[in-house]
Design a protein around this motif. Structure first.
Motif, PDB file in Angstrom:
ATOM      1  N   SER A   1       0.832  -1.205   0.000  1.00  0.00           N
ATOM      2  CA  SER A   1       0.000   0.000   0.000  1.00  0.00           C
ATOM      3  C   SER A   1       0.859   1.245   0.000  1.00  0.00           C
ATOM      4  N   MET A   2       0.362   2.249  -0.660  1.00  0.00           N
ATOM      5  CA  MET A   2       1.035   3.556  -0.680  1.00  0.00           C
ATOM      6  C   MET A   2      -0.007   4.603  -0.345  1.00  0.00           C
ATOM      7  N   GLY A   3       0.333   5.511   0.525  1.00  0.00           N
ATOM      8  CA  GLY A   3      -0.619   6.559   0.854  1.00  0.00           C
ATOM      9  C   GLY A   3       0.094   7.821   1.279  1.00  0.00           C
ATOM     10  N   GLY A   4      -0.403   8.955   0.838  1.00  0.00           N
ATOM     11  CA  GLY A   4       0.211  10.220   1.223  1.00  0.00           C
ATOM     12  C   GLY A   4       0.978  10.863   0.082  1.00  0.00           C
ATOM     13  N   ILE A   5       1.235  12.142   0.257  1.00  0.00           N
ATOM     14  CA  ILE A   5       1.876  12.924  -0.808  1.00  0.00           C
ATOM     15  C   ILE A   5       3.310  12.450  -1.033  1.00  0.00           C
ATOM     16  N   LEU A   6       4.081  12.358   0.065  1.00  0.00           N
ATOM     17  CA  LEU A   6       5.494  11.967  -0.069  1.00  0.00           C
ATOM     18  C   LEU A   6       5.623  10.557  -0.654  1.00  0.00           C
ATOM     19  N   SER A   7       4.753   9.641  -0.209  1.00  0.00           N
ATOM     20  CA  SER A   7       4.789   8.265  -0.716  1.00  0.00           C
ATOM     21  C   SER A   7       4.581   8.238  -2.223  1.00  0.00           C
ATOM     22  N   SER A   8       3.617   9.028  -2.698  1.00  0.00           N
ATOM     23  CA  SER A   8       3.326   9.048  -4.128  1.00  0.00           C
ATOM     24  C   SER A   8       4.476   9.669  -4.913  1.00  0.00           C
ATOM     25  N   ILE A   9       5.057  10.734  -4.364  1.00  0.00           N
ATOM     26  CA  ILE A   9       6.145  11.414  -5.085  1.00  0.00           C
ATOM     27  C   ILE A   9       7.385  10.524  -5.145  1.00  0.00           C
ATOM     28  N   PHE A  10       7.733   9.938  -4.002  1.00  0.00           N
ATOM     29  CA  PHE A  10       8.997   9.195  -3.936  1.00  0.00           C
ATOM     30  C   PHE A  10       8.829   7.675  -4.101  1.00  0.00           C
ATOM     31  N   ASN A  11       7.610   7.248  -4.375  1.00  0.00           N
ATOM     32  CA  ASN A  11       7.331   5.838  -4.649  1.00  0.00           C
ATOM     33  C   ASN A  11       7.797   4.915  -3.519  1.00  0.00           C
ATOM     34  N   TYR A  12       7.249   5.136  -2.344  1.00  0.00           N
ATOM     35  CA  TYR A  12       7.516   4.196  -1.262  1.00  0.00           C
ATOM     36  C   TYR A  12       6.221   3.890  -0.512  1.00  0.00           C
ATOM     37  N   GLY A  13       6.219   2.795   0.213  1.00  0.00           N
ATOM     38  CA  GLY A  13       5.000   2.407   0.933  1.00  0.00           C
ATOM     39  C   GLY A  13       5.244   1.153   1.759  1.00  0.00           C
ATOM     40  N   ASP A  14       4.176   0.552   2.218  1.00  0.00           N
ATOM     41  CA  ASP A  14       4.290  -0.611   3.107  1.00  0.00           C
ATOM     42  C   ASP A  14       3.974  -1.898   2.347  1.00  0.00           C
ATOM     43  N   VAL A  15       4.666  -2.948   2.744  1.00  0.00           N
ATOM     44  CA  VAL A  15       4.391  -4.277   2.181  1.00  0.00           C
ATOM     45  C   VAL A  15       4.012  -5.185   3.343  1.00  0.00           C
ATOM     46  N   PHE A  16       2.907  -5.886   3.208  1.00  0.00           N
ATOM     47  CA  PHE A  16       2.448  -6.793   4.263  1.00  0.00           C
ATOM     48  C   PHE A  16       2.530  -8.228   3.751  1.00  0.00           C
ATOM     49  N   VAL A  17       3.236  -9.048   4.501  1.00  0.00           N
ATOM     50  CA  VAL A  17       3.408 -10.447   4.093  1.00  0.00           C
ATOM     51  C   VAL A  17       2.692 -11.330   5.108  1.00  0.00           C
ATOM     52  N   GLN A  18       1.679 -12.035   4.661  1.00  0.00           N
ATOM     53  CA  GLN A  18       0.932 -12.963   5.529  1.00  0.00           C
ATOM     54  C   GLN A  18       1.624 -14.316   5.503  1.00  0.00           C
ATOM     55  N   THR A  19       1.864 -14.868   6.682  1.00  0.00           N
ATOM     56  CA  THR A  19       2.515 -16.176   6.722  1.00  0.00           C
ATOM     57  C   THR A  19       1.668 -17.173   7.510  1.00  0.00           C
ATOM     58  N   ALA A  20       1.997 -18.447   7.332  1.00  0.00           N
ATOM     59  CA  ALA A  20       1.224 -19.498   7.996  1.00  0.00           C
ATOM     60  C   ALA A  20       1.843 -19.927   9.320  1.00  0.00           C
ATOM     61  N   GLY A  21       2.997 -19.379   9.649  1.00  0.00           N
ATOM     62  CA  GLY A  21       3.721 -19.829  10.843  1.00  0.00           C
ATOM     63  C   GLY A  21       3.353 -19.069  12.103  1.00  0.00           C
ATOM     64  N   ALA A  22       4.265 -19.125  13.070  1.00  0.00           N
ATOM     65  CA  ALA A  22       4.046 -18.446  14.353  1.00  0.00           C
ATOM     66  C   ALA A  22       3.993 -16.936  14.168  1.00  0.00           C
TER      67      ALA A  22
END
Lengths: 77, 182
Positions: free
Chosen positions: B132-153
């Motif tokens: 996901s990317m949100g916000g002015i700076l994120s859009s300009i500089f192309n950065y954001g959060d990555v969420f990885v769902q796992t099956a483990g602990a």
């Protein structure tokens, strides 16, 4: 002769108080700087990069300065 | 010299890395996120330049009549503060990394001065990824959060403010498919 606030600030009691505060801040800073050395050591062991050694050296020098400033302040003030 | 997105980095390893384990991707928060400590340290750096005018305007100019050694000591404390904010900010950014290896996903966090947290999840346990990317700076500089769902602990591993989040998300899923043979 009227006493101005400038005379009050340079009075001995106030100066000793300010010296105490400065020394206290510097002591806390030195403790913090030593903790940073420990933290950098931990970080360097976790992520091993060519920069880790340089960062550790900077942290140690920084802690040295922090401790040195205590003695400097104690002697000069 | 201090990249935030490195594919196949050389000369870098991490605690617990196996001999056969290769680092495929090394990520840090986007450098622009460092503004949150750069701006305060710049402001504190500039404080001594404005203090005399500030006290003069308030009519407390006598405060500046302290002996020069005392004023120097206060100045030193101010710049030590700048130094420590800068150094801590850099350390926090540089050593908080997200690593994708040929076997695992590793999230190294140093949340406070002596608190270390390492989340490790095998790639084969990855169930899905999202970005996901949100916000002015994120859009300009192309950065954001990555969420990885796992099956483990470790239920999820979050990569916060990393560059090219969509590409990273896709990269992790591709590696998972390679391991799973799909």
């Amino acid at each position: 002769m009227p006493v101005t606030s400038g005379d009050l600030i340079s009075s001995q009691v106030i100066l000793i108080f300010i010296k105490g505060v400065i020394l206290l801040i510097l002591i806390f800073y030195a403790i913090f700087a030593l903790l940073i050395v420990r933290q950098v050591d931990l970080m360097g062991k976790t992520l091993i990069t060519p920069v880790s050694g340089v960062v550790k050296a900077i942290a140690i020098i920084h802690a040295g300065f922090a401790v040195g400033f205590i003695f400097l302040a104690f002697g000069l003030l | 010299m201090f990249p935030a997105y490195v594919e196949n980095p050389s000369n870098i390893s991490f605690e617990g890395q196996d001999q056969s384990e290769i680092i495929l991707l090394l990520l840090r928060a986007h450098p622009i996120t460092n503004l949150k400590w750069i701006i305060p340290s710049l402001l504190i750096f500039l404080i001594p330049f404005f203090i005399p005018a500030f006290f003069n305007n308030l009519g407390f100019e006598d405060i500046l009549n302290l002996p020069p050694t005392y004023l120097s000591a206060l100045l030193v404390i101010n710049y030590l503060l700048v130094l420590v904010i800068t150094f801590e900010g850099f350390l926090h950014w540089y050593f908080n990394v997200y690593i994708v290896t040929s076997k695992n996903i590793v999230d190294v966090d140093f949340n406070s001065i002596l608190f270390k947290n390492i989340d490790l999840a095998p790639l084969k346990n990855v169930e899905d990824t999202s970005s996901s990317m949100g916000g002015i700076l994120s859009s300009i500089f192309n950065y954001g959060d990555v969420f990885v769902q796992t099956a483990g602990a470790v239920k999820s591993i979050d990569f916060i403010s990393v560059p090219n989040p969509h590409k990273v998300s896709d990269f992790i899923l591709d590696q998972t498919h390679k391991i799973g043979g799909t």
